[in-house]
Design a protein around this motif. Sequence first.
Motif, PDB file in Angstrom:
ATOM      1  N   LYS A 125       0.843  -1.201   0.000  1.00 29.29           N
ATOM      2  CA  LYS A 125       0.000   0.000   0.000  1.00 29.29           C
ATOM      3  C   LYS A 125       0.880   1.254   0.000  1.00 29.29           C
ATOM      4  CE  LYS A 125      -3.932   1.935   2.630  1.00 29.29           C
ATOM      5  NZ  LYS A 125      -4.790   1.690   3.806  1.00 29.29           N
ATOM      6  N   ALA A 126       1.954   1.221   0.790  1.00 30.95           N
ATOM      7  CA  ALA A 126       2.867   2.356   0.861  1.00 30.95           C
ATOM      8  C   ALA A 126       3.583   2.586  -0.469  1.00 30.95           C
ATOM      9  CB  ALA A 126       3.892   2.132   1.967  1.00 30.95           C
ATOM     10  N   SER A 127       3.963   1.510  -1.133  1.00 29.63           N
ATOM     11  CA  SER A 127       4.618   1.646  -2.439  1.00 29.63           C
ATOM     12  C   SER A 127       3.703   2.355  -3.425  1.00 29.63           C
ATOM     13  CB  SER A 127       5.010   0.265  -2.980  1.00 29.63           C
ATOM     14  OG  SER A 127       5.913  -0.365  -2.105  1.00 29.63           O
ATOM     15  N   LYS A 128       2.428   1.988  -3.391  1.00 24.62           N
ATOM     16  CA  LYS A 128       1.458   2.646  -4.280  1.00 24.62           C
ATOM     17  C   LYS A 128       1.230   4.102  -3.856  1.00 24.62           C
ATOM     18  CE  LYS A 128      -1.381  -0.957  -3.810  1.00 24.62           C
ATOM     19  NZ  LYS A 128      -2.545  -1.859  -3.898  1.00 24.62           N
ATOM     20  N   ASP A 129       1.192   4.331  -2.528  1.00 28.43           N
ATOM     21  CA  ASP A 129       0.980   5.699  -2.040  1.00 28.43           C
ATOM     22  C   ASP A 129       2.138   6.619  -2.399  1.00 28.43           C
ATOM     23  OD1 ASP A 129      -1.439   5.006  -1.021  1.00 28.43           O
ATOM     24  OD2 ASP A 129      -0.872   5.106   1.086  1.00 28.43           O
ATOM     25  N   LEU A 130       3.337   6.079  -2.361  1.00 29.61           N
ATOM     26  CA  LEU A 130       4.518   6.860  -2.737  1.00 29.61           C
ATOM     27  C   LEU A 130       4.374   7.356  -4.176  1.00 29.61           C
ATOM     28  CD1 LEU A 130       7.458   7.828  -2.356  1.00 29.61           C
ATOM     29  CD2 LEU A 130       8.199   5.526  -2.981  1.00 29.61           C
ATOM     30  N   LEU A 131       3.983   6.453  -5.053  1.00 28.36           N
ATOM     31  CA  LEU A 131       3.771   6.829  -6.456  1.00 28.36           C
ATOM     32  C   LEU A 131       2.597   7.792  -6.583  1.00 28.36           C
ATOM     33  CD1 LEU A 131       4.263   3.307  -8.084  1.00 28.36           C
ATOM     34  CD2 LEU A 131       5.903   5.192  -8.041  1.00 28.36           C
ATOM     35  N   CYS A 132       1.556   7.521  -5.822  1.00 25.99           N
ATOM     36  CA  CYS A 132       0.357   8.364  -5.847  1.00 25.99           C
ATOM     37  C   CYS A 132       0.685   9.810  -5.472  1.00 25.99           C
ATOM     38  CB  CYS A 132      -0.674   7.772  -4.886  1.00 25.99           C
ATOM     39  SG  CYS A 132      -2.040   8.849  -4.502  1.00 25.99           S
ATOM     40  N   LEU A 133       1.419   9.985  -4.378  1.00 25.46           N
ATOM     41  CA  LEU A 133       1.766  11.337  -3.921  1.00 25.46           C
ATOM     42  C   LEU A 133       2.691  12.032  -4.919  1.00 25.46           C
ATOM     43  CD1 LEU A 133       2.253  10.473  -0.156  1.00 25.46           C
ATOM     44  CD2 LEU A 133       0.584  12.099  -1.059  1.00 25.46           C
ATOM     45  N   TYR A 134       3.624  11.273  -5.464  1.00 26.58           N
ATOM     46  CA  TYR A 134       4.539  11.856  -6.446  1.00 26.58           C
ATOM     47  C   TYR A 134       3.773  12.306  -7.698  1.00 26.58           C
ATOM     48  CZ  TYR A 134       8.042  12.271 -10.084  1.00 26.58           C
ATOM     49  OH  TYR A 134       8.790  12.745 -11.140  1.00 26.58           O
ATOM     50  N   LEU A 135       2.897  11.441  -8.195  1.00 23.31           N
ATOM     51  CA  LEU A 135       2.150  11.772  -9.410  1.00 23.31           C
ATOM     52  C   LEU A 135       1.169  12.916  -9.177  1.00 23.31           C
ATOM     53  CD1 LEU A 135       1.486   8.123 -10.629  1.00 23.31           C
ATOM     54  CD2 LEU A 135       2.990   9.785 -11.733  1.00 23.31           C
ATOM     55  N   ASN A 136       0.599  12.964  -7.979  1.00 23.75           N
ATOM     56  CA  ASN A 136      -0.330  14.046  -7.656  1.00 23.75           C
ATOM     57  C   ASN A 136       0.379  15.405  -7.669  1.00 23.75           C
ATOM     58  OD1 ASN A 136      -3.133  14.678  -6.735  1.00 23.75           O
ATOM     59  ND2 ASN A 136      -2.049  15.480  -4.951  1.00 23.75           N
ATOM     60  N   ASN A 137       1.667  15.401  -7.303  1.00 26.01           N
ATOM     61  CA  ASN A 137       2.450  16.638  -7.277  1.00 26.01           C
ATOM     62  C   ASN A 137       3.124  16.955  -8.611  1.00 26.01           C
ATOM     63  OD1 ASN A 137       1.903  17.076  -4.547  1.00 26.01           O
ATOM     64  ND2 ASN A 137       3.681  15.918  -3.872  1.00 26.01           N
ATOM     65  N   ASN A 138       3.137  15.981  -9.514  1.00 23.30           N
ATOM     66  CA  ASN A 138       3.853  16.150 -10.782  1.00 23.30           C
ATOM     67  C   ASN A 138       2.984  15.633 -11.927  1.00 23.30           C
ATOM     68  OD1 ASN A 138       6.756  16.961  -9.774  1.00 23.30           O
ATOM     69  ND2 ASN A 138       6.100  15.259  -8.483  1.00 23.30           N
ATOM     70  N   GLU A 139       2.029  16.467 -12.329  1.00 25.97           N
ATOM     71  CA  GLU A 139       1.008  16.082 -13.310  1.00 25.97           C
ATOM     72  C   GLU A 139       1.602  15.658 -14.651  1.00 25.97           C
ATOM     73  OE1 GLU A 139      -2.258  15.878 -12.923  1.00 25.97           O
ATOM     74  OE2 GLU A 139      -2.508  16.762 -10.943  1.00 25.97           O
ATOM     75  N   GLU A 140       2.769  16.213 -15.007  1.00 28.02           N
ATOM     76  CA  GLU A 140       3.360  15.923 -16.313  1.00 28.02           C
ATOM     77  C   GLU A 140       4.268  14.696 -16.294  1.00 28.02           C
ATOM     78  OE1 GLU A 140       2.284  17.779 -18.875  1.00 28.02           O
ATOM     79  OE2 GLU A 140       1.061  18.735 -17.319  1.00 28.02           O
ATOM     80  N   SER A 141       4.315  13.999 -15.171  1.00 27.50           N
ATOM     81  CA  SER A 141       5.225  12.853 -15.044  1.00 27.50           C
ATOM     82  C   SER A 141       4.988  11.803 -16.126  1.00 27.50           C
ATOM     83  CB  SER A 141       5.037  12.198 -13.673  1.00 27.50           C
ATOM     84  OG  SER A 141       5.730  10.965 -13.612  1.00 27.50           O
ATOM     85  N   GLN A 142       6.090  11.229 -16.600  1.00 34.65           N
ATOM     86  CA  GLN A 142       6.048  10.110 -17.551  1.00 34.65           C
ATOM     87  C   GLN A 142       6.683   8.870 -16.914  1.00 34.65           C
ATOM     88  OE1 GLN A 142       4.559  10.215 -20.787  1.00 34.65           O
ATOM     89  NE2 GLN A 142       3.731  12.031 -19.750  1.00 34.65           N
TER      90      GLN A 142
END
Length: 508
Positions: A125-142
């Motif tokens: 769950k934490a691994s997914k949350d880490l990605l979730c928080l990063y993507l939420n802060n970086n909309e243009e992420s690839q």
Amino acid sequence: MPLTIINSIASWILKKRIHQMELFLKYPNEVQEELLFSLLRTAEHTVVGKKHEFSSIRSYKTFSERVPVSTYEELEPMIELTRRGEQNVFWSTPIKWFAKSSGTTNAKSKFIPVSNEALEDCHYKASKDLLCLYLNNNEESQLFTGKSLRLGGSKQLYEDNNTFFGDLSAILIGNMPFWAEFSSTPSNKVSLMSEWETKLQAIISETKNENVTSFAGVPSWMLVLLNKMLEETGKENLLEIWPNLEVYFHGGVAFEPYREQYKKLLPKADFKYYEIYNASEGFFAIQDLNNSSDLLLMLDYGIFYEFIPMDTFGTLNQRVIRLAEVELGKNYAVIITTNSGLWRYLIGDTVRFTSLNPYRVRVTGRTKHHINVFGEELMVENTDSAIAQACKLTGAEVIDYTVAPIFMEGKEKGAHEWMIEFRKMPGNNEEFRRTLDETLQSLNSDYEAKRYNNMTLNPLVMNVARENLFYDWLKEQDKLGGQHKIPRLSNQREYLEQLKAMQFSEIK
């Protein structure tokens, strides 16, 4: 399916979790209290649950009075029972995995229980949350158009009495959901190789031609890999190998002493660094903002938190408090109660709260890794920051360091003795030493008071380590790679004396 579409779908799925996080952000103390009673109800028919009469506990006060704070050594007999195949001892569902961990100081291994619930509701769950928080802060992420280069301390799992033990990384990789394996490199086979130097070469061979968009691992060991990668490929920086790199997820040791070295390897103004705080016992906190050193305490991973103010730790006046009682700026020892059956477990870490709404922390060190021989209360957070400042002002780069006290003898005053291995030597060793000492005084008023006019403490003593000293020391103890760390601070001289003995010894 085109990678850009996969990236968009993965981002959308992960970011849905943001709405679930809002519950513990809005009602943190209520979420924690509800979690505690859920853990108690789940375990009330276990051996521990019956012993402490979990079924009749209706308040935190009763819980804190009935269940003692415990170290690993105190829990070990119950853990060994479960390792031999007996179940329902401290947790109601079967425990078949044990994360083997020796930490930085204990030669004797610890076997930390890992339940199905901890795997799913905490670590993954934490691994997914880490990605979730990063993507939420970086909309243009690839991020998902490429792969994540992971560097763990993995070794194969070993079976004993129908239970399995090994590094936490090996347990996680062995149970990893398909989507995580699909987006990771190197392969599981290489990740689980046990011989570090052979594994390093295999990782380089397997990843240098991949489209790597992120890294994940401990900063000190990741540097070894990345510098080796540049040597092998003859490239000037990592962006020449992996042009789409965008983020490094790091944890395990403080990043500050290594930040400038990473900037040279990754000369990209908008490259992101995201810190995590996890251990074999659980996943605790995640950086939730770009360009921040504060970590959001995750309150719905099946872990109930308590804290001991470090100014009372180990004394007759020691007291334990709930999350709702913590204060800003104070150092606390962390106690956890988990969905793997660790009840009021003293994990050995210390943290300082930087925000109470939401609860954010910084890891400041270990309860065993501080120096307080002369009342100076020196924490790893202090020494890491001082090393970073001294490097910045003198152009130096540090690989590793450790510090121990020089005890008072007769009329001789005490001091702190450092062993520092440099990747790049300072322009002036004396300037580095003086800057280190002065910065420590500016960061820590107790240290400053003891150093005032050399009243209690003389100026620090600095030894420059020979090349590969710390690497050779870890190799001698079979602790190369991934998760193993150098003990930064100690109240004894054991580690420093071992290093000094190896300083001029023949390299094996």
